[in-house]
Design a protein around this motif. Sequence first.
Motif, PDB file in Angstrom:
ATOM      1  N   ARG A   1       0.843  -1.205   0.000  1.00  0.00           N
ATOM      2  CA  ARG A   1       0.000   0.000   0.000  1.00  0.00           C
ATOM      3  C   ARG A   1       0.878   1.255   0.000  1.00  0.00           C
ATOM      4  NH1 ARG A   1      -3.152  -3.390   3.298  1.00  0.00           N
ATOM      5  NH2 ARG A   1      -2.220  -2.594   5.222  1.00  0.00           N
TER       6      ARG A   1
ATOM      7  N   ALA B   1       2.525   1.809  -3.473  1.00  0.00           N
ATOM      8  CA  ALA B   1       1.521   2.336  -4.403  1.00  0.00           C
ATOM      9  C   ALA B   1       1.160   3.782  -4.058  1.00  0.00           C
ATOM     10  CB  ALA B   1       0.275   1.462  -4.391  1.00  0.00           C
TER      11      ALA B   1
ATOM     12  N   HIS C   1       0.719  -7.071 -10.188  1.00  0.00           N
ATOM     13  CA  HIS C   1      -0.619  -6.823 -10.743  1.00  0.00           C
ATOM     14  C   HIS C   1      -1.633  -6.551  -9.639  1.00  0.00           C
ATOM     15  CE1 HIS C   1      -0.062  -7.264 -15.023  1.00  0.00           C
ATOM     16  NE2 HIS C   1       0.604  -8.385 -14.846  1.00  0.00           N
ATOM     17  N   ARG C   2      -1.533  -7.292  -8.535  1.00  0.00           N
ATOM     18  CA  ARG C   2      -2.499  -7.121  -7.441  1.00  0.00           C
ATOM     19  C   ARG C   2      -2.448  -5.724  -6.829  1.00  0.00           C
ATOM     20  NH1 ARG C   2      -1.280 -12.610  -6.286  1.00  0.00           N
ATOM     21  NH2 ARG C   2       0.230 -12.102  -4.675  1.00  0.00           N
ATOM     22  N   VAL C   3      -1.306  -5.063  -6.908  1.00  0.00           N
ATOM     23  CA  VAL C   3      -1.193  -3.741  -6.283  1.00  0.00           C
ATOM     24  C   VAL C   3      -1.213  -2.609  -7.297  1.00  0.00           C
ATOM     25  CG1 VAL C   3      -0.037  -4.638  -4.240  1.00  0.00           C
ATOM     26  CG2 VAL C   3       1.330  -3.818  -6.167  1.00  0.00           C
ATOM     27  N   GLY C   4      -1.568  -2.912  -8.539  1.00  0.00           N
ATOM     28  CA  GLY C   4      -1.714  -1.864  -9.542  1.00  0.00           C
ATOM     29  C   GLY C   4      -0.421  -1.413 -10.200  1.00  0.00           C
ATOM     30  N   LEU C   5       0.578  -2.272 -10.190  1.00  0.00           N
ATOM     31  CA  LEU C   5       1.825  -1.963 -10.872  1.00  0.00           C
ATOM     32  C   LEU C   5       1.959  -2.853 -12.100  1.00  0.00           C
ATOM     33  CD1 LEU C   5       4.225  -1.699  -7.804  1.00  0.00           C
ATOM     34  CD2 LEU C   5       3.123   0.168  -9.036  1.00  0.00           C
ATOM     35  N   ARG C   6       2.416  -2.265 -13.186  1.00  0.00           N
ATOM     36  CA  ARG C   6       2.571  -3.000 -14.444  1.00  0.00           C
ATOM     37  C   ARG C   6       4.009  -3.469 -14.582  1.00  0.00           C
ATOM     38  NH1 ARG C   6       3.857  -1.250 -19.855  1.00  0.00           N
ATOM     39  NH2 ARG C   6       3.978   0.852 -19.044  1.00  0.00           N
TER      40      ARG C   6
ATOM     41  N   LYS D   1       3.978   2.246 -11.993  1.00  0.00           N
ATOM     42  CA  LYS D   1       2.635   2.546 -11.457  1.00  0.00           C
ATOM     43  C   LYS D   1       1.775   3.076 -12.599  1.00  0.00           C
ATOM     44  CE  LYS D   1       0.173   5.241  -7.982  1.00  0.00           C
ATOM     45  NZ  LYS D   1       0.349   6.187  -6.864  1.00  0.00           N
ATOM     46  N   VAL D   2       0.628   2.446 -12.783  1.00  0.00           N
ATOM     47  CA  VAL D   2      -0.287   2.859 -13.864  1.00  0.00           C
ATOM     48  C   VAL D   2      -1.339   3.814 -13.340  1.00  0.00           C
ATOM     49  CG1 VAL D   2       0.076   0.886 -15.339  1.00  0.00           C
ATOM     50  CG2 VAL D   2      -1.575   0.715 -13.501  1.00  0.00           C
TER      51      VAL D   2
END
Length: 184
Positions: A58, A61, A104-109, A183-184
């Motif tokens: 968290r 992110a 992927h689970r934390v919103g990073l590509r 980070k997307v």
Amino acid sequence: MLAKARRNADTYRTQTGLDNVEFRLGEIEHLPVADDSVDVVISNCVINLSPDKPQVWREIARVLKPGGQLLWREPALMLLYGPHDVATHGKRRHTAAGLRARLHRVGLRPLRLSHANSLLLPVAIARRMLAKLRPENGSHRSDVRPIPEPLNGVLARLLSWEAPLVERFGLPVGLSALALAEKV
């Protein structure tokens, strides 16, 4: 350690004229920086040691800017789990595929996934398997020790030969799992 890092940053500033590096003291679960303010997070075998990994994710992110990058390295292969992992409270070892799923689970590509230290893998496996044959003495001390010269120089040269392979192709297996993500 923080003082040494700051001295190195001062040297960097003097040599390059750039002022884009800063070191702060904090806990990985509560990073002392503002939301969406960090260009790069580098974690070299640190996340694995946190007792609250979801909070670490968290925080990463939270602090990364959109488009900011994470360079993440963790110990690989549960087969190699041993006294050093126990002594440092490491709970798991990873694979590049496992890193992808976490990112992927934390919103990073994921931009790049690989393993590293592959050339040393056969020696590490043999050493770990031999250690498992010895009776346990109840100690939870690390089995990692400094490597004397000139052997350390030889091992460093091996890793330097491997680095272009990691960069260009990625490696399917090794002592470490690596990820570069955005980070997307």
